[in-house]
Each structure stands twice: as structure tokens, then as C-alpha cells.
Write a protein that holds these residues in place. Structure first.
Motif, mmCIF file in Angstrom:
data_model
loop_
_atom_site.group_PDB
_atom_site.id
_atom_site.type_symbol
_atom_site.label_atom_id
_atom_site.label_comp_id
_atom_site.label_asym_id
_atom_site.label_seq_id
_atom_site.Cartn_x
_atom_site.Cartn_y
_atom_site.Cartn_z
ATOM 1 N N PRO A 52 9.947 -29.241 -28.205
ATOM 2 C CA PRO A 52 9.115 -28.890 -27.038
ATOM 3 C C PRO A 52 9.745 -27.822 -26.146
ATOM 4 O O PRO A 52 9.029 -27.120 -25.424
ATOM 5 C CB PRO A 52 8.959 -30.216 -26.280
ATOM 6 N N ARG A 53 11.044 -27.655 -26.223
ATOM 7 C CA ARG A 53 11.693 -26.612 -25.433
ATOM 8 C C ARG A 53 11.254 -25.226 -25.877
ATOM 9 O O ARG A 53 11.203 -24.289 -25.077
ATOM 10 C CB ARG A 53 13.217 -26.739 -25.519
ATOM 11 N N LEU A 54 10.910 -25.089 -27.159
ATOM 12 C CA LEU A 54 10.483 -23.781 -27.666
ATOM 13 C C LEU A 54 9.178 -23.345 -27.006
ATOM 14 O O LEU A 54 8.994 -22.168 -26.703
ATOM 15 C CB LEU A 54 10.341 -23.804 -29.189
ATOM 16 N N THR A 55 8.284 -24.286 -26.770
ATOM 17 C CA THR A 55 7.028 -23.969 -26.095
ATOM 18 C C THR A 55 7.300 -23.420 -24.700
ATOM 19 O O THR A 55 6.694 -22.431 -24.273
ATOM 20 C CB THR A 55 6.141 -25.225 -26.007
ATOM 21 N N LYS A 56 8.235 -24.023 -23.998
ATOM 22 C CA LYS A 56 8.614 -23.567 -22.657
ATOM 23 C C LYS A 56 9.206 -22.157 -22.716
ATOM 24 O O LYS A 56 8.864 -21.293 -21.908
ATOM 25 C CB LYS A 56 9.631 -24.542 -22.061
ATOM 26 N N VAL A 57 10.064 -21.918 -23.705
ATOM 27 C CA VAL A 57 10.704 -20.604 -23.845
ATOM 28 C C VAL A 57 9.674 -19.532 -24.182
ATOM 29 O O VAL A 57 9.646 -18.465 -23.559
ATOM 30 C CB VAL A 57 11.826 -20.647 -24.907
ATOM 31 N N THR A 58 8.805 -19.787 -25.147
ATOM 32 C CA THR A 58 7.827 -18.758 -25.545
ATOM 33 C C THR A 58 6.837 -18.480 -24.418
ATOM 34 O O THR A 58 6.435 -17.332 -24.231
ATOM 35 C CB THR A 58 7.096 -19.135 -26.851
ATOM 36 N N ALA A 59 6.462 -19.504 -23.647
ATOM 37 C CA ALA A 59 5.567 -19.279 -22.504
ATOM 38 C C ALA A 59 6.247 -18.403 -21.456
ATOM 39 O O ALA A 59 5.629 -17.485 -20.902
ATOM 40 C CB ALA A 59 5.152 -20.611 -21.900
ATOM 41 N N THR A 60 7.519 -18.649 -21.214
ATOM 42 C CA THR A 60 8.264 -17.856 -20.237
ATOM 43 C C THR A 60 8.430 -16.424 -20.731
ATOM 44 O O THR A 60 8.322 -15.470 -19.950
ATOM 45 C CB THR A 60 9.640 -18.500 -19.960
ATOM 46 N N LEU A 61 8.650 -16.248 -22.024
ATOM 47 C CA LEU A 61 8.751 -14.901 -22.584
ATOM 48 C C LEU A 61 7.437 -14.145 -22.409
ATOM 49 O O LEU A 61 7.431 -12.961 -22.088
ATOM 50 C CB LEU A 61 9.140 -14.967 -24.064
ATOM 51 N N GLN A 65 9.598 -12.717 -18.616
ATOM 52 C CA GLN A 65 11.026 -13.007 -18.449
ATOM 53 C C GLN A 65 11.682 -12.903 -19.816
ATOM 54 O O GLN A 65 11.312 -13.624 -20.726
ATOM 55 C CB GLN A 65 11.187 -14.417 -17.877
ATOM 56 N N MET A 66 12.629 -11.992 -20.004
ATOM 57 C CA MET A 66 13.140 -11.726 -21.338
ATOM 58 C C MET A 66 14.630 -11.963 -21.527
ATOM 59 O O MET A 66 15.117 -11.894 -22.622
ATOM 60 C CB MET A 66 12.842 -10.270 -21.738
ATOM 61 N N GLY A 67 15.392 -12.236 -20.484
ATOM 62 C CA GLY A 67 16.841 -12.311 -20.604
ATOM 63 C C GLY A 67 17.332 -13.568 -21.301
ATOM 64 O O GLY A 67 16.830 -14.671 -21.075
ATOM 65 N N ARG A 68 18.343 -13.396 -22.157
ATOM 66 C CA ARG A 68 18.913 -14.518 -22.897
ATOM 67 C C ARG A 68 19.504 -15.561 -21.955
ATOM 68 O O ARG A 68 19.335 -16.763 -22.168
ATOM 69 C CB ARG A 68 19.972 -14.013 -23.873
ATOM 70 N N GLU A 69 20.196 -15.125 -20.913
ATOM 71 C CA GLU A 69 20.826 -16.061 -19.991
ATOM 72 C C GLU A 69 19.779 -16.913 -19.284
ATOM 73 O O GLU A 69 19.958 -18.112 -19.109
ATOM 74 C CB GLU A 69 21.705 -15.326 -18.966
ATOM 75 N N VAL A 70 18.675 -16.285 -18.874
ATOM 76 C CA VAL A 70 17.590 -17.008 -18.198
ATOM 77 C C VAL A 70 16.968 -18.019 -19.154
ATOM 78 O O VAL A 70 16.727 -19.174 -18.789
ATOM 79 C CB VAL A 70 16.527 -16.024 -17.662
ATOM 80 N N MET A 71 16.729 -17.592 -20.388
ATOM 81 C CA MET A 71 16.133 -18.496 -21.379
ATOM 82 C C MET A 71 17.068 -19.667 -21.682
ATOM 83 O O MET A 71 16.634 -20.813 -21.812
ATOM 84 C CB MET A 71 15.824 -17.753 -22.687
ATOM 85 N N ALA A 72 18.350 -19.379 -21.798
ATOM 86 C CA ALA A 72 19.332 -20.427 -22.087
ATOM 87 C C ALA A 72 19.370 -21.454 -20.960
ATOM 88 O O ALA A 72 19.385 -22.668 -21.206
ATOM 89 C CB ALA A 72 20.714 -19.808 -22.294
ATOM 90 N N ALA A 73 19.365 -20.979 -19.733
ATOM 91 C CA ALA A 73 19.387 -21.891 -18.587
ATOM 92 C C ALA A 73 18.108 -22.737 -18.544
ATOM 93 O O ALA A 73 18.147 -23.913 -18.182
ATOM 94 C CB ALA A 73 19.540 -21.097 -17.291
ATOM 95 N N LEU A 74 17.007 -22.161 -18.942
ATOM 96 C CA LEU A 74 15.731 -22.866 -18.946
ATOM 97 C C LEU A 74 15.762 -24.110 -19.832
ATOM 98 O O LEU A 74 15.156 -25.126 -19.507
ATOM 99 C CB LEU A 74 14.633 -21.902 -19.413
ATOM 100 N N VAL A 75 16.482 -24.016 -20.959
ATOM 101 C CA VAL A 75 16.536 -25.146 -21.898
ATOM 102 C C VAL A 75 17.904 -25.831 -21.896
ATOM 103 O O VAL A 75 18.226 -26.607 -22.788
ATOM 104 C CB VAL A 75 16.135 -24.715 -23.325
ATOM 105 N N HIS A 76 18.718 -25.504 -20.863
ATOM 106 C CA HIS A 76 20.009 -26.173 -20.649
ATOM 107 C C HIS A 76 20.970 -26.003 -21.824
ATOM 108 O O HIS A 76 21.590 -26.962 -22.278
ATOM 109 C CB HIS A 76 19.807 -27.654 -20.324
ATOM 110 N N LEU A 77 21.069 -24.752 -22.306
ATOM 111 C CA LEU A 77 22.014 -24.412 -23.360
ATOM 112 C C LEU A 77 22.861 -23.234 -22.895
ATOM 113 O O LEU A 77 22.433 -22.462 -22.033
ATOM 114 C CB LEU A 77 21.288 -24.029 -24.658
ATOM 115 N N SER A 78 24.035 -23.093 -23.486
ATOM 116 C CA SER A 78 24.821 -21.895 -23.206
ATOM 117 C C SER A 78 24.113 -20.712 -23.869
ATOM 118 O O SER A 78 23.354 -20.894 -24.827
ATOM 119 C CB SER A 78 26.231 -22.035 -23.775
ATOM 120 N N PRO A 79 24.326 -19.498 -23.384
ATOM 121 C CA PRO A 79 23.674 -18.339 -24.011
ATOM 122 C C PRO A 79 23.962 -18.218 -25.504
ATOM 123 O O PRO A 79 23.062 -17.915 -26.292
ATOM 124 C CB PRO A 79 24.226 -17.150 -23.228
#
Length: 155
Positions: A52-61, A65-79
Motif C-alpha cells: 500500500p505504500r506504493l500507492t501513496k508514493v505514485t500518487a505523490t509523484l 513531488q519527485m525527490g527521492r528523499e521526500v519519497m523515502a520519508a513518506l514511506v519511512h525508509l532511508s533514501p
């Protein structure tokens, strides 16, 4: 999206083809229902459950919002872990996914009557030349030739 396992040939019986055609010809089914029905008719295993985190990431993209750091923080992972996870989930690196997403956004803008330069800027390309290079690299043809071909087929 990535297919699990190696590609393999499978026998499709004539009765299966008839059942699939009947399923596709009946209206009122959602795409997800049709996919499930075809999988069942062909005796294919259910696809893996999508994270389900992928749905959140693709919606944000899609929102820009395109930055790796922002996407990583969104799903609570390191870049770094995010980059690996994204490839595991989609089969492509984030940069390639973003290029494709921007390209499709520009094409949608053009399909709505926007000019090439406007579409390029609206999709996040620095200019129309950058959009044209990316288009040619990914699709093997330049945008104006592709649009001319679409125009010829439409008439």
C-alpha cells in the motif's frame, strides 16, 4: 510493473478462449473483476499483494513531488533503501519511472490541445528540446512525427 517469475508459454484451450471472449463481451464489470475472471479461467495464480505504500508514493509523484528523499520519508525508509524498495515494487528505478510519468503528463497536455512547449513545461521538462530528447530516447521517434502520425490516422 514487474511480473513475478520467468515468462513461460502456456496452452490455452479453445473453451478457455470462448469463456474469456464471453467475459469480455459482457458489460458492467470493473477492470479488476475482469482481470480476476481471466486469471481464474486460465488457472493463473493470484498476483502478489501490492504494497500500500506504493500507492501513496505514485500518487505523490503524480502531484509533482519527485525527490527521492521526500519519497523515502513518506514511506519511512532511508533514501538508499527506498531506491531498492521502489525497484522491487515497480521493476524500474525511480528516475526512469519519473521520466515516463513526465512524458505521459506532457502527452496528456498535448492531447488536450496544448502546444509542445507548454506541455513540456507543464510536465516539468526544462524546455521543449529536453522533452523531445526524452521522447525520442524512450519511444524512438520525435514528438512532432508521432503527432503527425496520429493526425494521419485520425482522418
Amino acid at each position: 510493473m514487474r511480473m513475478s517469475g520467468a515468462a513461460r508459454l502456456m496452452e490455452i484451450l479453445p473453451a478457455d478462449v470462448v469463456a474469456i471472449v464471453e467475459a469480455l463481451s459482457t458489460s458492467g464489470h470493473a477492470a479488476v473483476q475482469l482481470q480476476a475472471q481471466v486469471r481464474q479461467l486460465l488457472r493463473l495464480p493470484d498476483p502478489p499483494i501490492r504494497d500500500p505504500r506504493l500507492t501513496k508514493v505514485t500518487a505523490t509523484l503524480r502531484e509533482g513531488q519527485m525527490g527521492r528523499e521526500v519519497m523515502a520519508a513518506l514511506v519511512h525508509l532511508s533514501p538508499t533503501r527506498f531506491s531498492h524498495w521502489f525497484v522491487e515494487q515497480t521493476g524500474v528505478p525511480l528516475r526512469s519511472y519519473v521520466k515516463w510519468l513526465r512524458l505521459t503528463q506532457a502527452l496528456q497536455h498535448m492531447a488536450q490541445g496544448g502546444r509542445l512547449t507548454e506541455a513540456a513545461h507543464a510536465a516539468g521538462f526544462s524546455d521543449s528540446a529536453h522533452f523531445s530528447r526524452t521522447f525520442r530516447m524512450l519511444l524512438g521517434i520525435d514528438p512532432s512525427s508521432a503527432l503527425a502520425e496520429v493526425g494521419l490516422q485520425a482522418s
